[in-house]
Design a protein around this motif. Structure first.
Motif, PDB file in Angstrom:
ATOM      1  N   SER A  58       0.842  -1.197   0.000  1.00 57.21           N
ATOM      2  CA  SER A  58       0.000   0.000   0.000  1.00 57.21           C
ATOM      3  C   SER A  58       0.878   1.246   0.000  1.00 57.21           C
ATOM      4  CB  SER A  58      -0.915  -0.002   1.234  1.00 57.21           C
ATOM      5  OG  SER A  58      -1.851   1.042   1.175  1.00 57.21           O
ATOM      6  N   THR A  59       0.436   2.258  -0.718  1.00 60.14           N
ATOM      7  CA  THR A  59       1.131   3.544  -0.738  1.00 60.14           C
ATOM      8  C   THR A  59       0.454   4.488   0.240  1.00 60.14           C
ATOM      9  OG1 THR A  59       1.816   3.220  -3.028  1.00 60.14           O
ATOM     10  CG2 THR A  59       1.870   5.468  -2.183  1.00 60.14           C
ATOM     11  N   ILE A  60       1.240   4.986   1.180  1.00 58.76           N
ATOM     12  CA  ILE A  60       0.698   5.709   2.328  1.00 58.76           C
ATOM     13  C   ILE A  60       1.392   7.056   2.476  1.00 58.76           C
ATOM     14  CG2 ILE A  60       0.413   5.653   4.857  1.00 58.76           C
ATOM     15  CD1 ILE A  60       0.391   2.579   4.651  1.00 58.76           C
ATOM     16  N   ASP A  61       0.640   8.069   2.856  1.00 64.45           N
ATOM     17  CA  ASP A  61       1.204   9.368   3.219  1.00 64.45           C
ATOM     18  C   ASP A  61       1.421   9.390   4.727  1.00 64.45           C
ATOM     19  OD1 ASP A  61       0.889  10.110   0.564  1.00 64.45           O
ATOM     20  OD2 ASP A  61      -1.071  11.021   0.930  1.00 64.45           O
ATOM     21  N   MET A  62       2.551   9.940   5.146  1.00 64.38           N
ATOM     22  CA  MET A  62       2.878  10.013   6.569  1.00 64.38           C
ATOM     23  C   MET A  62       2.933  11.467   7.015  1.00 64.38           C
ATOM     24  SD  MET A  62       5.820   7.054   6.985  1.00 64.38           S
ATOM     25  CE  MET A  62       6.882   7.665   5.669  1.00 64.38           C
ATOM     26  N   HIS A  63       2.319  11.755   8.164  1.00 64.77           N
ATOM     27  CA  HIS A  63       2.290  13.111   8.710  1.00 64.77           C
ATOM     28  C   HIS A  63       2.788  13.073  10.155  1.00 64.77           C
ATOM     29  CE1 HIS A  63       0.039  14.100   5.148  1.00 64.77           C
ATOM     30  NE2 HIS A  63      -0.937  13.277   5.482  1.00 64.77           N
ATOM     31  N   CYS A  64       3.965  13.608  10.385  1.00 62.93           N
ATOM     32  CA  CYS A  64       4.551  13.604  11.725  1.00 62.93           C
ATOM     33  C   CYS A  64       4.170  14.871  12.471  1.00 62.93           C
ATOM     34  CB  CYS A  64       6.075  13.482  11.619  1.00 62.93           C
ATOM     35  SG  CYS A  64       6.906  13.383  13.232  1.00 62.93           S
ATOM     36  N   VAL A  65       3.916  14.741  13.758  1.00 65.38           N
ATOM     37  CA  VAL A  65       3.537  15.895  14.567  1.00 65.38           C
ATOM     38  C   VAL A  65       4.659  16.927  14.652  1.00 65.38           C
ATOM     39  CG1 VAL A  65       4.312  14.997  16.811  1.00 65.38           C
ATOM     40  CG2 VAL A  65       2.299  16.520  16.706  1.00 65.38           C
ATOM     41  N   THR A  66       5.896  16.526  14.345  1.00 66.13           N
ATOM     42  CA  THR A  66       7.015  17.473  14.320  1.00 66.13           C
ATOM     43  C   THR A  66       7.002  18.338  13.069  1.00 66.13           C
ATOM     44  OG1 THR A  66       8.514  15.841  13.349  1.00 66.13           O
ATOM     45  CG2 THR A  66       8.448  15.991  15.753  1.00 66.13           C
ATOM     46  N   THR A  67       5.949  18.235  12.273  1.00 68.81           N
ATOM     47  CA  THR A  67       5.547  19.108  11.156  1.00 68.81           C
ATOM     48  C   THR A  67       5.994  18.651   9.774  1.00 68.81           C
ATOM     49  OG1 THR A  67       7.337  20.783  11.175  1.00 68.81           O
ATOM     50  CG2 THR A  67       5.478  21.127  12.711  1.00 68.81           C
ATOM     51  N   TRP A  68       6.659  17.500   9.636  1.00 69.33           N
ATOM     52  CA  TRP A  68       6.967  17.043   8.281  1.00 69.33           C
ATOM     53  C   TRP A  68       5.906  16.061   7.795  1.00 69.33           C
ATOM     54  CZ3 TRP A  68       7.577  11.835   7.560  1.00 69.33           C
ATOM     55  CH2 TRP A  68       8.011  11.058   8.655  1.00 69.33           C
TER      56      TRP A  68
END
Length: 203
Positions: A58-68
Motif C-alpha cells: 500500500s502507498t501511504i502518506d505520513m504526517h509527523c507531529v514534528t511538522t513534516w
C-alpha cells in the motif's frame, strides 16, 4: 492529483528518523507478537508465524507531529486486520493499543486507536518500503525493524509504533505513551489535533 498537506506541515522527500529511547536489537528466537486484552484467549505469535501471514502492499502518506509530511511511500507488510483471525474479541471492543519496544520494555511504547479505522490496506505492520527515489529495501533498525506499525494518513505518525510487539484490544479508549504526555487522543492531522488541550498549540 494534488496531495493535501495538513495545516502546519511541510512536505519532504526524506524519511526523517525520530524515536524515543534506544534502538531495538532484533533476535528472532526471542521475538514475539502478542494479542491480548478483551479477547477470549491471549495469543503470542513467533516471527515466522507473523511473516507467513498474507502480505499487503500500500502507498501511504505520513504526517509527523514534528511538522513534516512525506507523500507516496509504498510499504509491504501485514495488514492489521490479518491479526484478527487469531483471536475472538469480547463484545463491544472498539479500541486498541498498538505496542512497541522502548528502552528494554517490549511494551514500553503504545498508541491508542479506534478499531474501525484500521480495517483497510493503509493500516500496516511493515517490514520493507520504497518511494520514487528508493527501490525496495528493508526498513532499518532506526525505522523500526523488524516490524513497524504505520497508521492511516488520518492520524499523526506517533499513532504508529516502531519495533511493534503486540496489540491490546479494549472496550474503552485509553491514552498511550504520548497521549498521557498531553498529546491528542484522536490525532487527526487535517484538523491539527496535536495536543489534548487545543490551547497548547497556541503557546
Amino acid at each position: 492529483m494534488t496531495k493535501q498537506l495538513p495545516p502546519g506541515q511541510f512536505a519532504t522527500e526524506k524519511w526523517p528518523i525520530l524515536h524515543e529511547g534506544d534502538v531495538y536489537e532484533f533476535h528472532e528466537a526471542t521475538w514475539k507478537f502478542t494479542l491480548f486484552g478483551e479477547v477470549k484467549e491471549e495469543v503470542s505469535l513467533s516471527y515466522q508465524q507473523v511473516m507467513e501471514l498474507p502480505k499487503t502492499i500500500s502507498t501511504i502518506d505520513m504526517h509527523c507531529v514534528t511538522t513534516w509530511s512525506k507523500f507516496d511511500t509504498t510499504f509491504e507488510g501485514i495488514a492489521f486486520r490479518e491479526f484478527l483471525r487469531f483471536v475472538e474479541l469480547n463484545p463491544d471492543v472498539a479500541y486498541v493499543k498498538v505496542y512497541g519496544y522502548l528502552n528494554g520494555d517490549p511494551f514500553g511504547y503504545s498508541a491508542n486507536l479506534p478499531l474501525h479505522a484500521l480495517m483497510g490496506d493503509d493500516a500496516l505492520f511493515v517490514y520493507r518500503w520504497k518511494d520514487p527515489h528508493h527501490d525496495w529495501q528493508e526498513i532499518s533498525p532506526k525505522h523500526g525493524y523488524p516490524l513497524r506499525f504505520i497508521p492511516p494518513a488520518s492520524f499523526y505518525l506517533w499513532k504508529g509504533a516502531k519495533w511493534a510487539t503486540g496489540i491490546r484490544f479494549m472496550k474503552t479508549d485509553e491514552p498511550g505513551y504520548w497521549e498521557v504526555r498531553g498529546y491528542s487522543m484522536t490525532a487527526n492531522p487535517f484538523q491539527e489535533e496535536r495536543f489534548s488541550d487545543s490551547t497548547l498549540s497556541k503557546l
